[in-house]
Design a protein around this motif. Sequence first.
Motif, PDB file in Angstrom:
ATOM      1  N   PRO A 138       0.907  -1.149  -0.295  1.00 24.19           N
ATOM      2  CA  PRO A 138       0.106   0.059   0.076  1.00 24.19           C
ATOM      3  C   PRO A 138       1.106   1.124   0.009  1.00 24.19           C
ATOM      4  N   ALA A 139       0.422   2.315  -0.783  1.00 24.58           N
ATOM      5  CA  ALA A 139       1.055   3.690  -0.455  1.00 24.58           C
ATOM      6  C   ALA A 139       1.561   4.129   0.854  1.00 24.58           C
ATOM      7  N   PRO A 140       2.452   4.651   1.335  1.00 29.74           N
ATOM      8  CA  PRO A 140       2.763   5.061   2.475  1.00 29.74           C
ATOM      9  C   PRO A 140       1.377   5.898   3.015  1.00 29.74           C
ATOM     10  N   GLY A 141       1.203   5.573   4.022  1.00 33.58           N
ATOM     11  CA  GLY A 141       0.179   6.596   4.973  1.00 33.58           C
ATOM     12  C   GLY A 141      -1.133   5.750   4.967  1.00 33.58           C
ATOM     13  N   PHE A 142      -1.215   4.829   3.992  1.00 39.59           N
ATOM     14  CA  PHE A 142      -2.718   4.099   3.957  1.00 39.59           C
ATOM     15  C   PHE A 142      -3.031   3.367   5.039  1.00 39.59           C
ATOM     16  N   LEU A 143      -2.117   2.512   5.365  1.00 45.31           N
ATOM     17  CA  LEU A 143      -2.400   1.689   6.621  1.00 45.31           C
ATOM     18  C   LEU A 143      -2.879   2.528   7.830  1.00 45.31           C
ATOM     19  N   PRO A 144      -1.890   3.537   8.170  1.00 48.40           N
ATOM     20  CA  PRO A 144      -1.945   4.217   9.428  1.00 48.40           C
ATOM     21  C   PRO A 144      -3.447   4.773   9.540  1.00 48.40           C
ATOM     22  N   ALA A 145      -3.715   5.404   8.079  1.00 50.45           N
ATOM     23  CA  ALA A 145      -5.179   5.969   8.088  1.00 50.45           C
ATOM     24  C   ALA A 145      -6.253   4.841   8.371  1.00 50.45           C
ATOM     25  N   ILE A 146      -6.183   3.971   7.945  1.00 51.26           N
ATOM     26  CA  ILE A 146      -7.235   2.931   8.079  1.00 51.26           C
ATOM     27  C   ILE A 146      -7.204   2.485   9.494  1.00 51.26           C
ATOM     28  N   VAL A 147      -6.007   2.189  10.063  1.00 48.79           N
ATOM     29  CA  VAL A 147      -6.167   1.987  11.718  1.00 48.79           C
ATOM     30  C   VAL A 147      -6.707   3.140  12.516  1.00 48.79           C
ATOM     31  N   ASP A 148      -6.309   4.450  12.111  1.00 50.23           N
ATOM     32  CA  ASP A 148      -6.765   5.545  12.930  1.00 50.23           C
ATOM     33  C   ASP A 148      -8.131   5.562  12.905  1.00 50.23           C
ATOM     34  N   TRP A 149      -9.011   5.357  11.644  1.00 48.43           N
ATOM     35  CA  TRP A 149     -10.319   5.460  11.481  1.00 48.43           C
ATOM     36  C   TRP A 149     -11.035   4.275  12.149  1.00 48.43           C
ATOM     37  N   CYS A 150     -10.397   3.079  12.335  1.00 42.86           N
ATOM     38  CA  CYS A 150     -11.047   1.955  12.975  1.00 42.86           C
ATOM     39  C   CYS A 150     -10.910   2.492  14.545  1.00 42.86           C
ATOM     40  N   ARG A 151      -9.969   2.920  14.907  1.00 44.08           N
ATOM     41  CA  ARG A 151      -9.843   3.255  16.366  1.00 44.08           C
ATOM     42  C   ARG A 151     -10.958   4.202  16.817  1.00 44.08           C
TER      43      ARG A 151
END
Length: 456
Positions: A250-263
């Motif tokens: 995934p492009a940098p930043g994609f995974l952290p943004a998804i995890v943040d939304w989940c939290r």
Amino acid sequence: MSTATTPAAEHDAPSETSAPLPQSRRLATEIPGPRAQELQERQRAVVPAGVSSIMPTYAVRAEGGIVEDVDGNRLIDFGSGIAVTSVGASAERVVSGVQRQVEQFTHTCFMVTPYEGYLQVAEKLAELSPVPGETRTALFNSGAEAVENAVKVARAHTGKQAVAAFDHAYHGRTTLTMALTAKNRPYKHSFGPFAPEVYRVSGSYPLHDQLDGAAAAARAIDQLQTQVGAENLAAVIMEPIQGEGGFIEPAPGFLPAIVDWCRQNGVLFIADEIQTGFARTGQWFASEHEGIQPDLITTAKGIAGGLPLSAVTGRAEVMDSAHAGGLGGTYGGNPVACAAAVGAIETIEREGLLHRAQEIEERAVAHLRAAAQHDARIAEVRGRGAMLAVELVDPATGAPDAALTSRAAAAARAAGVITLTCGTHGNVIRLLPPLSIGDELLDEGLQIITDALAAA
């Protein structure tokens, strides 16, 4: 293309099992050889056609970066049993741990009479995994079992039912995990109906969607909100590097943004690290590359050096949501497999295999990108550690070229390199060498693959 063959009159039997397996490629016969052809006939008589094999030969020994077959051929291993034998197929600490355990007992069932080996594995996962805070671990047999149980735990903890996965995902072959898996053939075709309350959203595939991480995440989050709703969503599951889908980073930043939304929305994030875990990508877990902290993480493959073992590790309050007796299985966390896992983890630690994976990446990527400069069919070289991919396309149209991929992989196999493919469109050559492979073998295997591609 170099071939390192032996004249027919000098064909040898497989090496003596007491001697070290020579770390050199050797073609004693064509592949498949006569003995392998005999075994193929036996296989057709007793094994269903649905169970197929990539290499048309049969292994008798494996060590380091070499697999030896029944005809005495020595093959360079760029598959590791699909990312399983990362420490090598007969690593000393794995073998000795298994031997000791077999002499003591092979099974009692942890749910009946528990044993310390299970606790040792859980303790190491508590130490190593990127899950935050206090953790709990439950052990199972296969990656698909781990995913199924992670979903069970997420539903129990949240009281919600829906689960979301991503385009190009692969999570297994059971009824639930087929629903989570994106690709129809060969995984899902004719096997439905699948488990309900599973949803699919767009992920991040930089080569094709041309989106940065923030934009790709915004698109996925919009789909999660509009198609499922956070109030219904127990968990989002994703491979930090998508495996069967094409080794997609995934492009940098994609995974952290998804995890943040989940939290922020009471949704659990499950990292499927079954293929990416245990030093494969140059870190213990691929989640670490972007600093994400999953609520639950599933592991298998490289965990036990080739023995069947998997795990779900999660935040203590999440894992403890399941009622007593709700998790387990007759063979889950088998003592022999646990002994193998302890040996595999010790091997990674003591032999510096995290660093070795990084060295493999540097060496292989340099070779492959040099080839790409002269071959427009190579759309991208990507990956981390010893989990690398070459995506092939029609240079005139940019369309995936599965036929070229198949021809190149077949030619490399015929030359004695175990070569795997993947990708939703079947147009990706994937490289998964054991971390114990030597530089000489690695370089030779890479050259054979690029020669095969040039000739295809």
